[in-house]
Enzyme design. Sequence first.
Site, PDB file in Angstrom:
ATOM      1  N   SER A  30       0.821  -1.208   0.000  1.00 13.64           N
ATOM      2  CA  SER A  30       0.000   0.000   0.000  1.00 13.64           C
ATOM      3  C   SER A  30       0.856   1.259   0.000  1.00 13.64           C
ATOM      4  O   SER A  30       2.015   1.247   0.411  1.00 13.64           O
ATOM      5  CB  SER A  30      -0.904   0.025   1.227  1.00 13.64           C
ATOM      6  OG  SER A  30      -1.660  -1.155   1.288  1.00 13.64           O
TER       7      SER A  30
HETATM    8  N1  SAH Z   1      -0.888  -4.509   3.980  1.00 11.17           N
HETATM    9  C1  SAH Z   1      -0.224  -4.854   2.774  1.00 11.17           C
HETATM   10  C2  SAH Z   1      -1.056  -4.548   1.563  1.00 11.17           C
HETATM   11  C3  SAH Z   1      -1.272  -5.768   0.754  1.00 11.17           C
HETATM   12  S1  SAH Z   1      -2.423  -5.675  -0.552  1.00 11.17           S
HETATM   13  C4  SAH Z   1       1.141  -4.197   2.690  1.00 11.17           C
HETATM   14  O1  SAH Z   1       1.392  -3.281   3.456  1.00 11.17           O
HETATM   15  O2  SAH Z   1       1.957  -4.627   1.890  1.00 11.17           O
HETATM   16  C5  SAH Z   1      -3.707  -6.678   0.010  1.00 11.17           C
HETATM   17  C6  SAH Z   1      -3.407  -8.108   0.289  1.00 11.17           C
HETATM   18  O3  SAH Z   1      -4.636  -8.700   0.669  1.00 11.17           O
HETATM   19  C7  SAH Z   1      -2.905  -8.914  -0.877  1.00 11.17           C
HETATM   20  O4  SAH Z   1      -1.678  -9.476  -0.558  1.00 11.17           O
HETATM   21  C8  SAH Z   1      -3.966  -9.982  -1.083  1.00 11.17           C
HETATM   22  O5  SAH Z   1      -3.438 -11.229  -1.468  1.00 11.17           O
HETATM   23  C9  SAH Z   1      -4.586 -10.052   0.281  1.00 11.17           C
HETATM   24  N2  SAH Z   1      -5.940 -10.630   0.342  1.00 11.17           N
HETATM   25  C10 SAH Z   1      -6.960 -10.486  -0.527  1.00 11.17           C
HETATM   26  N3  SAH Z   1      -8.025 -11.174  -0.106  1.00 11.17           N
HETATM   27  C11 SAH Z   1      -7.671 -11.761   1.076  1.00 11.17           C
HETATM   28  C12 SAH Z   1      -8.341 -12.614   2.006  1.00 11.17           C
HETATM   29  N4  SAH Z   1      -9.592 -12.996   1.834  1.00 11.17           N
HETATM   30  N5  SAH Z   1      -7.659 -12.999   3.070  1.00 11.17           N
HETATM   31  C13 SAH Z   1      -6.390 -12.636   3.297  1.00 11.17           C
HETATM   32  N6  SAH Z   1      -5.709 -11.854   2.440  1.00 11.17           N
HETATM   33  C14 SAH Z   1      -6.347 -11.413   1.345  1.00 11.17           C
END
Ligand code: SAH
Length: 636
Positions: A30
């Site tokens: 993000s």
């Molecule tokens: N907080 C992270 C942002 C990651 S983007 C950072 O700082 O890097 C969002 C993430 O949510 C992705 O990696 C995606 O695979 C995950 N995601 C999507 N649906 C999900 C679910 N149902 N359960 C767990 N993770 C999920």
Amino acid sequence: MPREQFLPAALGEFAYDDAPLPIDEGQTISQPYIVALMTEALGLQGGERVLEIGTGSGYAAAVLAHIAKDVYTVERYGQLATKAADTLSHLGYGNVHVLHGDGTLGWPEHAPYDAIVVAAGGPSVPEALKAQLKVGGRLVIPVGADRGLQELVRVTRRSQHDYQQEDLADVRFVPLVGAEGWAPERPDDIPPPAPPPRRRSRDADLELVESIRAACEPFQDIETVDLNPLLARIGDARVVLLGEASHGTSEFYRMRERISRELIERRGFSFVAIEGDWPDAARVDHYVRHAEYPPSEWTAFARFPTWMWRNEEVRRFVDWLRDHNQQLEPQRRVTFRGLDLYSLYNSIRSVLAYLDQVDPHTARVARLRYGCLTPWEADPATYGRAALTGQYETCETKVVAMLNTLRSKQQAYAEHDGERFLDAMQNAQLVANAEQYYRIMYYGSRASWNLRDGHMFDTLKNLLEFYGPDSRGIVWAHNSHVGDSIATEMSHRGEYNIGHLCKQEFGRAAFSIGFGTHDGTVAAASDWDGPMQTMKVTPSLANSYEALCHEAGEQQFLLSLRAPSSPELLAGLSRPRLERAIGVIYRPETELQSHYFQADLTRQFDEYIWFDRTHAVTPLQVQMLAGLPDTYPFGV
Ligand code: SAH
């Protein structure tokens, strides 16, 4: 937070950009601003138990771990979960617990939570998460009926059955995929590719390409293109800013030469000011004006990137200017100036040489004052770092005092030779600004960028003032300097540039021309101070302005943006899109992150000049210079 640790190695250099970046599995880390916004919205006091859904890189979890007591984080991709857990333990975060699983179901074993944050966008707020929230707890999640576009909301649990919901911001997250989220895009659950910049409707783009094709003025050849329509649009502008979309493209230089020649011959422009250092440009200036100055001790434009000015294209223009000036009275000769400020030490030498001649006593004072900077000549950036630590004296007072001394002697000095006084003043001003530049460099790019463009703009204004109220000037600098910064991402970062300052100062009397290309070759380096290479320019990305121009199907054209031929064209081109900028460094491997930014072309430029396929400039070869006079500015 060492954000680079959470990124693929190739993207390390973008770690401190306030932008989301791609990580494995087509997911993203993000944007730091959004992480801050969401963290703040959780209203943590310290000591809480927090659940995060969507571990991704683990970056946001690490941020939370600094405030909360324990962070439980769930990631749907096993590979990402493992990698994030490794990074976090490597960095010593013992209070982050990573689980591979479907986060829409929460992590019931550790419930209830004081706060829950979801880093992916779902169609609605999952019931399981609401149930795992403590009474009084906050849940922050992007929700929206569109997989790629959401509203960030905060749900506060008021009692067993009472939840209150607030809207916080419009956001864009990767989809939350799971039992209480979106269905996987494909049944085999293979992750979707990285979300590309959202495509607009293909039809609208096709119409826009059509209106570009209808509006543009194609031409065959740079030497013969009829520039009358362009000159009519330029009208009696006082400043014409000529951009370039790279620092190493032959066509951009040649077209700038062609336009400059017209402006000089037919519109009486009195100087050309380039994105190069003042003292270096002064050497070229002496040559083009047939001035009798002794050759100086240094080689002009010898610092990296040498090909930017030491190339065949510039040399041709310089030779033309010298010929043109030959038939003119000395006072009416067109001058060649430098706006940039990277010549701290050559500028010091120039001020000293001047004072040695006009006022040896003041020259001695100047030597003492400038002596403060002498130890750092090999690498002025180290001066900035040393000054910041507070363990070394800063030279600020001394260089400013020197500038003031010179200014106070204007009457006495300028009487002999106003031209040489201008030169000395500009150099002293450059020293003062460069001293500041190297110190503030460490505070981040915004302050130093603004200082540099502010200096270039002030130099331009000094020149216009020097040549009087009827004078007109031409600027040669990169698109990123001459296009109005207000129309680009730069302004979100608080940066401004010469183009913007000129618009503010001169309004429509400033006319700015941007250049663009689709593919071909370019002279650039892979790293700062690296050797020049002739590199292939990757075809422009879909959804960029360049892609639109390419599809218009003409090899080269002029396109008026100040007076667009149709309202559709204006409307179509004013919707922000990607635009490419190549500097002295070109990194095709990370093209999107390194070279594209969002812009509104119609607000950025008054005119756009397109060359579909372009070629690298030809750097000057030493052997070509053999036999030229000592005063030849590009000598070795
Ligand atoms: N907080 C992270 C942002 C990651 S983007 C950072 O700082 O890097 C969002 C993430 O949510 C992705 O990696 C995606 O695979 C995950 N995601 C999507 N649906 C999900 C679910 N149902 N359960 C767990 N993770 C999920």
